[in-house]
Write a protein that holds these residues in place. Structure first.
Motif, PDB file in Angstrom:
ATOM      1  N   ARG A 132       0.831  -1.157  -0.010  1.00 18.14           N
ATOM      2  CA  ARG A 132      -0.083  -0.231  -0.179  1.00 18.14           C
ATOM      3  C   ARG A 132       0.684   1.231   0.191  1.00 18.14           C
ATOM      4  NH1 ARG A 132      -5.689   0.210   2.864  1.00 18.14           N
ATOM      5  NH2 ARG A 132      -5.974   1.243   0.831  1.00 18.14           N
ATOM      6  N   ARG A 133       2.408   0.995  -0.172  1.00 14.93           N
ATOM      7  CA  ARG A 133       3.189   2.144  -0.164  1.00 14.93           C
ATOM      8  C   ARG A 133       3.324   2.831   1.014  1.00 14.93           C
ATOM      9  NH1 ARG A 133       2.484   5.396  -6.163  1.00 14.93           N
ATOM     10  NH2 ARG A 133       2.208   3.475  -7.415  1.00 14.93           N
ATOM     11  N   ALA A 134       2.867   2.490   1.971  1.00 15.21           N
ATOM     12  CA  ALA A 134       3.028   2.897   3.354  1.00 15.21           C
ATOM     13  C   ALA A 134       4.538   2.286   3.967  1.00 15.21           C
ATOM     14  CB  ALA A 134       1.985   2.558   4.440  1.00 15.21           C
ATOM     15  N   TYR A 135       5.352   2.833   3.331  1.00 18.72           N
ATOM     16  CA  TYR A 135       6.930   2.229   3.467  1.00 18.72           C
ATOM     17  C   TYR A 135       7.394   2.642   5.164  1.00 18.72           C
ATOM     18  CZ  TYR A 135       6.620   1.816  -1.718  1.00 18.72           C
ATOM     19  OH  TYR A 135       6.612   1.526  -2.860  1.00 18.72           O
ATOM     20  N   PRO A 136       7.350   3.872   5.503  1.00 11.49           N
ATOM     21  CA  PRO A 136       7.924   3.828   6.772  1.00 11.49           C
ATOM     22  C   PRO A 136       7.252   3.208   7.993  1.00 11.49           C
ATOM     23  CG  PRO A 136       7.577   6.265   5.685  1.00 11.49           C
ATOM     24  CD  PRO A 136       7.288   5.162   4.897  1.00 11.49           C
ATOM     25  N   GLU A 137       5.860   3.177   7.873  1.00  9.82           N
ATOM     26  CA  GLU A 137       5.089   2.233   9.059  1.00  9.82           C
ATOM     27  C   GLU A 137       5.572   0.859   8.495  1.00  9.82           C
ATOM     28  OE1 GLU A 137       1.110   1.739  11.015  1.00  9.82           O
ATOM     29  OE2 GLU A 137       1.087   2.638   8.888  1.00  9.82           O
ATOM     30  N   ALA A 138       5.532   0.346   7.272  1.00 13.17           N
ATOM     31  CA  ALA A 138       5.874  -0.950   7.030  1.00 13.17           C
ATOM     32  C   ALA A 138       7.335  -1.379   7.508  1.00 13.17           C
ATOM     33  CB  ALA A 138       5.834  -1.334   5.682  1.00 13.17           C
ATOM     34  N   ALA A 139       8.136  -0.354   7.501  1.00  7.69           N
ATOM     35  CA  ALA A 139       9.540  -0.679   7.893  1.00  7.69           C
ATOM     36  C   ALA A 139       9.543  -1.085   9.317  1.00  7.69           C
ATOM     37  CB  ALA A 139      10.630   0.411   7.413  1.00  7.69           C
ATOM     38  N   GLY A 140       8.831  -0.274   9.975  1.00  8.71           N
ATOM     39  CA  GLY A 140       8.979  -0.430  11.484  1.00  8.71           C
ATOM     40  C   GLY A 140       8.185  -1.811  11.834  1.00  8.71           C
ATOM     41  N   ALA A 160      14.823  -5.245   3.318  1.00  7.01           N
ATOM     42  CA  ALA A 160      15.719  -4.571   2.353  1.00  7.01           C
ATOM     43  C   ALA A 160      14.870  -4.105   1.245  1.00  7.01           C
ATOM     44  CB  ALA A 160      16.522  -5.722   1.885  1.00  7.01           C
ATOM     45  N   ARG A 161      13.688  -4.541   0.735  1.00  6.24           N
ATOM     46  CA  ARG A 161      13.079  -4.011  -0.156  1.00  6.24           C
ATOM     47  C   ARG A 161      12.278  -2.503   0.420  1.00  6.24           C
ATOM     48  NH1 ARG A 161       9.390  -7.807  -0.862  1.00  6.24           N
ATOM     49  NH2 ARG A 161       7.423  -6.569  -0.118  1.00  6.24           N
ATOM     50  N   LEU A 162      11.908  -2.623   1.695  1.00  7.97           N
ATOM     51  CA  LEU A 162      11.485  -1.468   2.103  1.00  7.97           C
ATOM     52  C   LEU A 162      12.532  -0.259   2.338  1.00  7.97           C
ATOM     53  CD1 LEU A 162       9.403  -2.672   4.956  1.00  7.97           C
ATOM     54  CD2 LEU A 162       8.547  -1.600   2.829  1.00  7.97           C
ATOM     55  N   ASP A 163      13.956  -0.745   2.606  1.00 15.30           N
ATOM     56  CA  ASP A 163      15.096   0.035   2.472  1.00 15.30           C
ATOM     57  C   ASP A 163      15.309   0.677   0.954  1.00 15.30           C
ATOM     58  OD1 ASP A 163      15.817  -0.119   5.053  1.00 15.30           O
ATOM     59  OD2 ASP A 163      17.073  -1.959   4.779  1.00 15.30           O
ATOM     60  N   GLU A 165      12.971   0.980  -1.233  1.00 11.04           N
ATOM     61  CA  GLU A 165      12.094   2.028  -1.603  1.00 11.04           C
ATOM     62  C   GLU A 165      12.145   3.404  -0.796  1.00 11.04           C
ATOM     63  OE1 GLU A 165       9.661   1.558  -3.938  1.00 11.04           O
ATOM     64  OE2 GLU A 165       9.832  -0.583  -4.422  1.00 11.04           O
ATOM     65  N   MET A 166      12.572   3.435   0.211  1.00 13.07           N
ATOM     66  CA  MET A 166      13.034   4.691   0.727  1.00 13.07           C
ATOM     67  C   MET A 166      14.174   5.213   0.452  1.00 13.07           C
ATOM     68  SD  MET A 166      11.061   3.881   4.715  1.00 13.07           S
ATOM     69  CE  MET A 166      12.145   2.527   5.103  1.00 13.07           C
ATOM     70  N   GLY A 167      14.830   4.731  -0.387  1.00 12.38           N
ATOM     71  CA  GLY A 167      16.208   5.298  -0.747  1.00 12.38           C
ATOM     72  C   GLY A 167      17.157   4.901   0.026  1.00 12.38           C
ATOM     73  N   GLY A 168      17.228   4.048   0.850  1.00 12.63           N
ATOM     74  CA  GLY A 168      18.334   3.417   1.558  1.00 12.63           C
ATOM     75  C   GLY A 168      19.090   2.322   0.866  1.00 12.63           C
ATOM     76  N   LEU A 169      19.787   2.673  -0.304  1.00 10.71           N
ATOM     77  CA  LEU A 169      20.107   1.595  -1.152  1.00 10.71           C
ATOM     78  C   LEU A 169      21.214   0.617  -0.223  1.00 10.71           C
ATOM     79  CD1 LEU A 169      20.154   3.309  -4.487  1.00 10.71           C
ATOM     80  CD2 LEU A 169      18.390   2.102  -3.418  1.00 10.71           C
ATOM     81  N   VAL A 170      22.347   1.541   0.224  1.00  9.93           N
ATOM     82  CA  VAL A 170      23.590   0.795   0.725  1.00  9.93           C
ATOM     83  C   VAL A 170      22.991  -0.164   1.783  1.00  9.93           C
ATOM     84  CG1 VAL A 170      25.453   0.937   2.143  1.00  9.93           C
ATOM     85  CG2 VAL A 170      25.020   2.562   0.627  1.00  9.93           C
ATOM     86  N   ARG A 171      22.026   0.098   2.711  1.00  6.73           N
ATOM     87  CA  ARG A 171      21.488  -0.547   3.601  1.00  6.73           C
ATOM     88  C   ARG A 171      20.532  -2.028   3.051  1.00  6.73           C
ATOM     89  NH1 ARG A 171      17.647   0.662   8.848  1.00  6.73           N
ATOM     90  NH2 ARG A 171      18.162  -0.722  10.119  1.00  6.73           N
ATOM     91  N   ALA A 172      19.989  -1.746   1.940  1.00  3.16           N
ATOM     92  CA  ALA A 172      19.342  -2.627   1.072  1.00  3.16           C
ATOM     93  C   ALA A 172      20.215  -3.634   0.689  1.00  3.16           C
ATOM     94  CB  ALA A 172      18.549  -2.112   0.179  1.00  3.16           C
ATOM     95  N   LEU A 173      21.385  -3.140   0.013  1.00  2.00           N
ATOM     96  CA  LEU A 173      22.331  -3.935  -0.496  1.00  2.00           C
ATOM     97  C   LEU A 173      22.848  -4.925   0.381  1.00  2.00           C
ATOM     98  CD1 LEU A 173      23.652  -4.481  -3.466  1.00  2.00           C
ATOM     99  CD2 LEU A 173      25.539  -3.066  -2.612  1.00  2.00           C
ATOM    100  N   MET A 198      21.796  -1.941  -9.949  1.00  2.12           N
ATOM    101  CA  MET A 198      21.504  -1.115 -11.094  1.00  2.12           C
ATOM    102  C   MET A 198      21.289   0.035 -10.532  1.00  2.12           C
ATOM    103  SD  MET A 198      19.414  -3.862 -13.494  1.00  2.12           S
ATOM    104  CE  MET A 198      19.062  -2.872 -14.660  1.00  2.12           C
ATOM    105  N   TRP A 199      20.396   0.417  -9.600  1.00  2.00           N
ATOM    106  CA  TRP A 199      19.825   1.774  -9.212  1.00  2.00           C
ATOM    107  C   TRP A 199      21.307   2.370  -8.655  1.00  2.00           C
ATOM    108  CZ3 TRP A 199      15.714   4.558  -9.834  1.00  2.00           C
ATOM    109  CH2 TRP A 199      14.785   4.186 -10.442  1.00  2.00           C
TER     110      TRP A 199
END
Length: 649
Positions: A132-140, A160-163, A165-173, A198-199
């Motif tokens: 539902r794109r509620a990424y910050p709450e989902a991350a919690g 990782a996927r939520l990271d 979507e919220m721009g935290g690419l290093v942490r996602a990786l 790629m991103w």
């Protein structure tokens, strides 16, 4: 999650009727689902109000992909025992699988209220909120699940996927790499890791490994490890067209399975004598999105004496002028985002739609299951997905002879309808801001020759970037103006430039602007350099509309040929290159030929009113000809067949 949920609630059934029901979990685990279902139905015939048995039977329906039955059965369990968190959690998952995310969220939250420390419930709610794109709450909630089970791979991947979507690419990786340690070779993790790289413009990919994964997926489309893979990934790497087609067919096979082994079919109830042809457009992008930037003029230009137009929205309402425009211009606007796929299919069938147009394909928030249910006589894929949707979903795909050259029909599962100029519509009323910034205000040197590429950074690959660096080396006082998607990509691109012997200061990065202002700033560039495997699409139209010449080098796949299609429709076929050597030579030559460059700009400036690329009414008349030709075949009892749309002389 299903097997775990079955194991967790098994003890409760033993207390209700141990002698009969304690064998059910073992039967399901052993694959004896039919026998387990028969046992449960026999028990429910005697004890119809047993909530546990209803819940378990619902889980079996869920396992089979019959989400409508799962929702009904588990809802009955919740009605009889509203205080049991497991029932709400299971119902939330059934609603999620059925695409009814608002209901899924409600029951997932109820499960958390009843059992706030349950990590499975936290994970389920995080997954639903993510969709539902509620990424910050989902991350919690994802973090809550990980705190309880630090090495839970599924929760790690979700976090990782939520990271990402919220721009935290290093942490996602980092998290994807940790997940691969827990589950080596997992296809979803490997592809998610590659997407993150790629991103970040980190081009260290194991292409052979990716090819093996996609090949295995094509060979075993319903294997659990391939659930949720993105078929568009096959276009983002240099792979054979046959593999790309096979991956699309694999995805269609999974869509068919998700819709049910025997999906309901909706018999068409319309008639040939209706005064107007009814066209239904389905998209999640009826808001401020590149698809709507292109097609904003379509709805109001349809010939209302011959066509009745519906827009079915499965995406967000952002309150933008784009959203309001389609609401105003389409005769019927239906927000079906919170409906089940079956309910939406029934609505479309009741509306008597003749041709249902798929504007999403397999992109984010798409509902391909809706097209599998066939609520209209004809399904047509167009615009939103630059590739085949495989066999069995859409009867036709609207393309052109550049993105789908003659002889490539085997790459598609649909019958090809080739438009006379380009498959891509444009908005001939798109405003360009009157105020134009100076080069210095944009961080550009006033005397520099400015090459630009405002494509998303994931489209830039090592081969293309090396070509760009050779161009900069050959054109003194030139710079490359890029869209800054994220700081990690910028750092990697600057490092790559330095390794090529180019001063990183010659890369200039630009942020996001409102559309009209972005179009205006494009006037400060001299030449747009296109990317390779995935071109500029809406971005290419933006450049040409703003009067900025573009150079492209088409490859085999649909997404790598879009800019060539647009250039030909803009009367500039000379900017379409057959090789990267030709691409490089042309870019260097134009940088030293101000007269030729000005002639190209003048051609585009004068062409707003007459070039096929920008003639929106002309495009609408042509797509209407396509619809009418499809419909004539249908009324004649003939199967879909490829054809070219011909303009009258």
């Amino acid at each position: 999650m299903l097997a775990k949920l079955i194991q967790r609630v098994a003890g409760r059934w033993r207390r209700t009727d141990a002698a009969l029901l304690e064998a059910v979990p073992a039967m399901v685990a052993a694959g004896r689902t039919d026998a387990a279902e028969a046992l449960l139905r026999g028990y429910l015939a005697r004890c119809p109000d047993d909530a546990n048995a209803l819940n378990f039977l619902g889980l079996i329906s869920h396992q089979r992909g019959d989400y409508t039955a799962a929702v009904s059965l588990i809802s009955s369990a919740v009605e009889r025992a509203p205080g049991i968190g497991f029932f709400h959690a299971n119902l939330g998952e059934a609603y999620r699988a059925a695409g009814r995310l608002h209901r899924a969220e409600h029951h997932a939250r109820e499960s958390m209220k009843l059992m706030p420390d349950n990590p499975d419930f936290a994970y389920n709610l995080a997954n639903i909120l993510s969709q539902r794109r509620a990424y910050p709450e989902a991350a919690g909630f994802a973090e809550q699940a990980l705190r309880a089970r630090p090495e839970w791979c599924d929760a790690l991947v979700l976090a990782a996927r939520l990271d990402f979507e919220m721009g935290g690419l290093v942490r996602a990786l980092s998290r994807y790499r940790s997940a691969l340690v827990l589950r080596p070779g997992d296809p979803q993790i490997v592809l998610a890791l590659a997407k993150t790289q790629m991103w970040m413009c980190d081009w260290e990919h194991d292409l052979a490994g990716l090819s093996r994964i996609l090949g295995a997926w094509a060979a075993q489309p319903l294997a659990p490890e391939f659930a949720g893979l993105d078929p568009f990934a096959a276009y983002q790497f240099k792979l054979p067209q046959s593999l790309r087609k096979a991956v699309a067919e694999a995805h269609v096979c999974r869509v068919r399975s998700a819709a049910g082994a025997s999906p309901p079919r909706f018999e068409y109830s319309g008639c040939a004598g209706k005064p107007r042809l009814r066209i239904g457009y389905v998209s999640a992008d009826f808001h401020g999105h590149p698809t709507m930037h292109l097609m904003r003029g379509l709805f109001g230009l349809h010939e209302r004496t011959r066509f009745e137009v519906w827009a079915y929205s499965i995406g967000i309402d952002d309150g933008s002028a784009y959203r309001q425009g389609v609401i105003t211009d389409a005769e019927h606007f239906c927000d079906i985002r919170n409906e089940s796929v079956a309910a939406s299919a029934n609505r479309i069938k009741t509306d008597g739609i003749d041709i249902l147009v798929d504007l999403k394909g397999f992109t984010f928030e798409a509902r391909p299951e809706l097209f599998f249910l066939r609520p209209a006589p004809l399904n047509v894929a167009w615009l939103g997905y630059p590739g085949t949707t495989g066999s069995g979903l859409n009867d036709y795909a609207i393309v052109d002879a550049t993105v789908a050259p003659y002889g490539t029909e085997a790459d598609f599962g649909e019958q090809l309808v080739r438009m006379p100029h380009t498959y891509q519509i444009n908005d001939n009323l798109q405003p360009i801001a009157a105020t134009v910034s100076s080069r210095s205000e944009l961080g550009l040197a006033e005397n520099a020759f400015v090459f630009a590429c405002f494509n998303h950074v994931y489209k830039i690959d090592a081969l293309m970037f090396a070509c760009w660096m050779r161009i900069l080396a050959r054109v003194p006082h030139s710079v490359l103006w890029l869209y800054q998607s994220n700081p990690e990509a910028r750092a990697n691109l600057e490092s790559a430039a330095s390794r090529c012997g180019i001063d990183a200061a010659r890369l200039v990065f630009a942020g996001t602007l409102p559309k009209a202002a972005h179009l205006a700033r494009l006037a400060c560039a001299d030449v747009f350099l296109d990317t390779l495997l995935v071109n500029a699409h809406t971005g290419a139209s933006d450049a040409l509309w703003a009067g900025l010449p573009l150079i492209t080098c088409p490859q085999e796949g649909f997404p790598s040929r879009v800019a060539a299609s647009l250039l030909r429709a803009a009367g500039l076929p000379q900017l379409v290159c057959d090789s990267l050597d030709e691409y490089e030579t042309l870019a260097v030559r134009l940088a030293g030929a101000p007269g030729e460059l000005q002639a190209l700009r003048s051609h585009l400036a004068k062409g707003h009113g007459n070039l096929p690329l920008f003639d929106t009414p002309r495009f609408v008349r042509n797509i209407e000809r396509a619809y009418e030709a499809m419909w004539r075949r249908h009324l004649a009892g003939q199967p879909p067949q490829a054809f070219d749309v011909m303009e009258p002389l």
